[in-house]
Design an enzyme around this catalytic site. Structure first.
Site, short mmCIF file in Angstrom:
data_model
loop_
_atom_site.label_atom_id
_atom_site.label_comp_id
_atom_site.label_asym_id
_atom_site.label_seq_id
_atom_site.Cartn_x
_atom_site.Cartn_y
_atom_site.Cartn_z
N GLN A 155 0.74 -1.26 -0.09
CA GLN A 155 -0.17 0.04 0.09
C GLN A 155 0.99 1.25 -0.12
OE1 GLN A 155 -3.14 -1.52 3.32
NE2 GLN A 155 -3.77 0.06 2.37
N HIS A 156 0.20 2.29 -0.21
CA HIS A 156 0.58 3.61 -0.21
C HIS A 156 1.85 4.31 -1.16
CE1 HIS A 156 -1.69 3.17 3.66
NE2 HIS A 156 -0.39 2.73 4.03
N ASP A 164 -2.13 -4.88 -0.01
CA ASP A 164 -1.80 -6.23 0.70
C ASP A 164 -2.59 -6.66 1.76
OD1 ASP A 164 -0.80 -4.23 2.16
OD2 ASP A 164 1.57 -5.03 1.92
#
Length: 463
Positions: A74-75, A232
């Site tokens: 992520q991110h 994830d």
């Protein structure tokens, strides 16, 4: 006899790319492959594509696969120019250079406004803070930027023909800091506030949405469909078949505690990130930066392998003879202390033993996760059972000490690629398969609660 339909699930994580090939209806694991990613907190996204191709080859290719889906870290921020070319290496979730930018954004609008708007208060890991950092520190790159996508968005697009549109899903989009899980829409005003102007963003697909079909360059049939993918953590929840009431504690590079919820959360303290999940529900999540690395670091300090470290930790009694560890070796996200360092406290001539130090490392790491669970319950998230996953969950010391620190029984899931499994389940759903996949296997562990350990940890944490 009906031909077997196969699906591929991908876990494109910080450290590696894993691919599983499963039966779409039964969930039977047929084959799998893996490839490594480069180290560092910024990475050229093309390395992810190379790793995916290598992992797909190791898993036997896609020639007999009917659908594929990708769950990714992520991110991460992938900036693209008007030709969809990569402008700079992707900044990953664990790159903390944007910590000051996060503080600026909170100061400018207020924690409550961010929490109400997107369910999450900005911290260094979120994409929105990385956009602010680039705008202030790399103005030439910022000027070239036309589109911002996440790692799983970019990699999903690379499966398709050149020029295909970028897509994402609500789970991964909810970790950007500019998409609202409650409203189900982008908050481009927040993106523009952070970056100085709007950028193009991927279309958000529903939980069983189809991103497109696989390009022939991947050695697949032309009608292989691509699921929408997700982050994830969302993939792990889906792979475990988690339902409301289950809290998953994942002990990998980072530590996360997250739960499937029927309702969104909004925590202005910033402890709980109010994400969406991969099913249409929500995934309130607490993340720490220090999990398995704490154990491996102290194993190195003590000069022992994993087995030796577990043996030492279990030789000591609860409380490690008064030794406590604040495990902020990589700074910390929850609580938000990006510049923090670790601290080993309470040492004296009688308790300074390898066993007590090993025990303190395990207890310190788990106390951080217990705080994460408490933060979820403070948001009204119901907890009926705790499931332990991730590399460090296989530590005997962690298994035996976790229920004592958490104050409740713990289900230790068998080792597995749950993120990739979740992506495979998503691919099966996109295919319209009737799924009869088995629940995750594992075993329960119980232990008497040790509130004195958490009290000593809290005193050190709050000092």
């Amino acid at each position: 006899m009906t031909a077997r339909r196969l699906v591929a699930g991908v876990d494109s994580s910080t450290q590696s790319c894993k691919v599983v090939i499963r039966d779409a209806d039964s969930g039977e694991l047929l084959r799998q492959g893996r490839a490594s990613h480069p180290e560092g907190t910024e990475v050229d996204p093309r390395a992810w594509e190379r790793a995916l191709r290598e992992a797909v080859d190791a898993a036997g290719g896609l020639t007999d696969v009917a659908a594929i889906s990708i769950a990714g870290q992520q991110h991460g921020m992938v900036l693209l120019d008007e030709s969809d070319e990569i402008i700079r290496p992707a900044l990953l979730w664990n790159d903390t250079r944007s910590a000051a930018a996060a503080s600026e954004l909170v100061d400018e609008l207020g924690a409550q406004a961010w929490s109400d708007g997107v369910g999450t208060v900005p911290v260094a890991s979120l994409t929105v803070t990385k956009l602010r950092w680039v705008a202030h520190h790399e103005p030439t790159n910022a000027a070239r930027a036309k589109t911002v996508v996440l790692p799983h968005d970019w990699l999903t697009n690379r499966l398709m023909s050149e020029g295909s549109a970028f897509t994402t899903d609500r789970g991964d989009a909810s970790g950007t800091g500019y998409w609202s899980p409650t409203e189900g829409r982008y908050r481009l005003d927040l993106l523009a506030h952070a970056f100085g102007r709007e950028l193009e963003v991927p279309k958000v697909l529903g939980p069983v949405g189809v991103a497109g079909t696989v390009s022939g360059s991947w050695g697949a049939a032309t009608d292989v469909i691509i699921g929408c993918g997700s982050g994830d953590n969302m993939g792990a929840a889906l792979g475990l078949g988690a339902l409301p009431g289950t809290v998953i504690v994942s002990l990998g590079t980072s530590g996360t505690a997250f739960a499937v919820s029927e309702t969104p959360t909004s925590d202005s303290s910033g402890a709980v990130a109010g994400f969406a999940d991969a099913t249409g529900r929500f995934l309130p999540l607490v993340c720490t930066l220090n999990a398995a690395l704490v154990l491996s670091t102290f194993g190195t300090i003590l000069g022992v392998d994993h087995v030796g470290f577990d043996r030492l930790a279990l030789e000591a009694t609860a409380g490690a003879g008064g030794v406590s560890l604040l495990p902020y070796l990589a700074g910390e996200r929850t609580p938000n202390r990006p510049a923090a360092t670790g601290e080993l406290a309470g040492l004296n001539l009688s308790n300074s033993t390898p066993a007590n130090i090993a025990r303190a490392a395990v207890e310190g790491m788990l106390c951080g996760m217990a705080d994460a669970i408490d933060a979820l319950t403070a948001q009204g998230v119901p907890i009926e059972r705790i499931v332990l996953i991730g590399g460090a969950s296989q530590s005997l010391a962690v298994q035996q000490i976790a229920p004592a620190i958490f104050g409740r029984p713990v289900f230790v899931a068998s080792p597995g690629e749950y993120v990739a499994d979740g992506a495979a389940r998503q691919a099966a759903k996109a295919l319209g398969a009737d799924q009869h996949w088995p629940d995750a296997s594992g075993f329960w562990v119980e232990a008497a609660a040790t509130p004195h350990v958490r009290a000593a940890y809290a005193a050190l944490r709050d000092r």
